[in-house]
Design a protein around this motif. Sequence first.
Motif, PDB file in Angstrom:
ATOM      1  N   ASN A 116       0.833  -1.208   0.000  1.00  0.00           N
ATOM      2  CA  ASN A 116       0.000   0.000   0.000  1.00  0.00           C
ATOM      3  C   ASN A 116       0.866   1.256   0.000  1.00  0.00           C
ATOM      4  N   THR A 117       1.988   1.179   0.705  1.00  0.00           N
ATOM      5  CA  THR A 117       2.904   2.322   0.711  1.00  0.00           C
ATOM      6  C   THR A 117       3.465   2.574  -0.686  1.00  0.00           C
ATOM      7  N   LYS A 119       1.949   2.158  -3.348  1.00  0.00           N
ATOM      8  CA  LYS A 119       0.880   2.870  -4.052  1.00  0.00           C
ATOM      9  C   LYS A 119       0.919   4.357  -3.702  1.00  0.00           C
ATOM     10  N   LYS A 120       1.074   4.602  -2.423  1.00  0.00           N
ATOM     11  CA  LYS A 120       1.049   5.968  -1.917  1.00  0.00           C
ATOM     12  C   LYS A 120       2.185   6.811  -2.514  1.00  0.00           C
ATOM     13  N   ALA A 200       4.559  12.858  -1.355  1.00  0.00           N
ATOM     14  CA  ALA A 200       4.100  11.674  -0.609  1.00  0.00           C
ATOM     15  C   ALA A 200       5.008  11.377   0.582  1.00  0.00           C
ATOM     16  N   ASP A 203       4.560  13.706   3.593  1.00  0.00           N
ATOM     17  CA  ASP A 203       3.287  13.578   4.296  1.00  0.00           C
ATOM     18  C   ASP A 203       3.512  12.879   5.650  1.00  0.00           C
TER      19      ASP A 203
END
Lengths: 248, 578
Positions: A116-117, A119-120, A200, A203
């Motif tokens: 998922n990271t 993706k981020k 990203a 963040d």
Amino acid sequence: MSKVIRLKVKRRDNPNQAPFWEEFEIPYRPRMNVISVLMEIQRNPKNAKGETVRPVHWESSCLEEVCGSCTMVINGKARQACSALIDHLEQPVTVEPMSKFPIIRDLQVDRSAMFNTLKKVKAWIPLDGSHNLGPGPKMSPELANERYEFSKCMTCGCCCEACPQFKLDGPFMGAFSFGQVHYFNEHPTGKMQEDQRLDAVMDIGGLVDCGNAQNCVAACPKGIPLANAIAELGWDTTKRAFKKLFDE
Amino acid sequence: MAQPKVIVVGGGLAGLMATIKIAETGTPVELFSVVPVRRSHSVCAQGGINASVNTKGEGDSPAQHFYETVLGGDFLANQELPKRMCEAAPSIIYMFDRMGVPFSRTPEGNIDFRRFGGTLFHRTAFAGSTTGQQLLYALDEQVRRYEAEGLVKKYEGWEFLSGVMDDDKTCRGITAINLVTMETRVFPADAVIIATGGCGSVFGRSTNSMICTGSAASSLYQQGAVYANGEFIQIHPTSIPADDKFRLMSEACRGEGGRVWVPRDGKPWYFLEEMYPKYGNLVPRDVASRAIHKVVHDMGLGVDGEPVVYLDLSQLDSKKVTQKLGGIVEIYEKFVGDDPRKVPMRIFPGMHYSMGGMWIDDNHMTNIPGLFAAGEVDYQYHGANRLGANSLLSCVFGGMVSGPEAVKYAKGLSRHTTDMPQEIYDRELKRQKEYNSRVLKMDGKENAHVLHKELGDIMTKNVTIERHNDRLKETDTKILELMERWNNIGVEDESSWANGELVFVREFYNMLQLARVIVVGALARDESRGAHYKPAFPDRNDKDWLKTTKATYTANGPKLDYEPVNIKYHEPKLRNYA
């Protein structure tokens, strides 16, 4: 008496169960690795007390230390079970699941947070399409070799397990993701989306949370120069922050 | 018309490429994989991917690549798809280049190419010695982008169980099991692409990953899909045998100058160079494996009397070895403990690749309408023997063909999955759930993993480099015995959470079925062609055997039929690498 391998496995049948240690004694053969010991337990699922038990559950695939699947904590260190040779390990060999990812069963954990990271941080080059548009940009052998080092990241999670900032269910992204951002930002086409990837990692859970312990570098089984990526990203994100400040 | 629904099973190069091609048409894809796709077996490919880009100005061309592929396969491959594959190869390399794959470079900044077996040209693009890993990651990243956009839905950690067939024997979806929650579900689809890779587990230990069980292909074979050329199994000449698997030592070692030898009369004997002066160490894999077999078993010249020969990089420039072969040198160091830059590696042939697989037509559709196959699981492209560095290529190309063909097929259907009676889904789901319950209740005396080892041992002994009809018969008898004993397995784990035993017992049954296809096919084929070598029938026999084996499942075992090979571009010639 013939030689035995003593193996202690931290087990649990499911996430709701409390973990317990179970000991096994396996007949020694030269050049075994932790995987072949676990396979031996499958063929004869008895613990050291001679009780029949459920075979140990673990995750593995390539057994050549390139897929990342069989990562577990062996004698206190996160590494791949396939390349953990019994002849090089102190006994009893302790084997436990990584602690920074949700447990599934026995030695298997859920590392989907890592994907998922990716993706981020937009760890890809956005292609116009897979149809034929000719070759990509020319590249010096030096740059290709430098990028190659980062391309070997197998999302195994060793860097996360070793990192004091990376916590189960915590926001910190983990060093591997900084390596991947660096990898794509170094590419001439990937550089076009550099700002998005920098945003990203600026963040929550991003680069500022890195305590610079550099455990990741020591933990990486592929020797990826993660500290270099972190240092360069530190500089790039600072520039990016200034630019954003003045643009606004 | 509603959007067609397409399922891809398998997240290696073929499955991911098909997924990308489908997503590019705006069609949603459901992608199933037993592991996170980034861990698929394509990750293991080391040496490179072939494409006749002719960077070195040697006069190489796709036509030459095509001819050598067909020749390497001993003329058993149908020629249409390999021709198109070789023509597409340069553009495939360029696509990966644009995706950011860190290919090794020439001083001018072009993609570098090295030599591989079965050719005299520098035709193999590579990223260090972990090319498969880099190509897999590149496609994984593109698919992740589509996943983030919502076009691709991944089912990672789900294992394919069966196809859903309607009353017209058309494929209308799949059933799969979640490997953690053990939920078994049915997934309707208008078209299904099977890209589940090879079947190394049938041989116990191989160079394949643990996930390469052949289970999906076998399950579909038992549902009526034809399995073709199953008897053609590639034995890679250079691997490191170990307790858990055979670890591959890439052909790139020899491409970069590595030499194979054994000591004879106190001196190194470079037997490949002596037997095959033109191609030397870079003869195709079947030829090299047979030569090693001969030197070790017939001549008794194995190193220290063991089934081992040397693969030697120690005479090469060690800096160059680190740069171009670092990844595999590291494998040898980590798993054996010696530095190949200093001492010769000890290697032996190991089961590596299945040329055979699910029968497909030139559009990659199986004999079951709506069911497609691509990658190692299909039988096209490589004939009786695959050339090194052609597998990554055929996987990607197969994905490029099967993806759009599946969409085209799905769009052309007169009745879609949404028009199907619910009954066809319910009955397949029920069948699978009943199967699971039956396995969980198995309380016999046999251990599935022990039986698996017995299967692997006899397959490795009798169905690899040399095949003899009496030993093949003995093997088939043994498989039938193992099938009997399968019924007497005890499952030590009755839990309904992450129950790997349940899944393995089912996979193992499928391995046994597939093993029979391989053995029965080999028994019937009384000739020697590519990887299939029978000392009693040492020559290729085009008159009787220039044909594709097609195995169909029956309750009494595989039924074999044959069909002619498409040889419209190249007439068979004698294959000679000396």
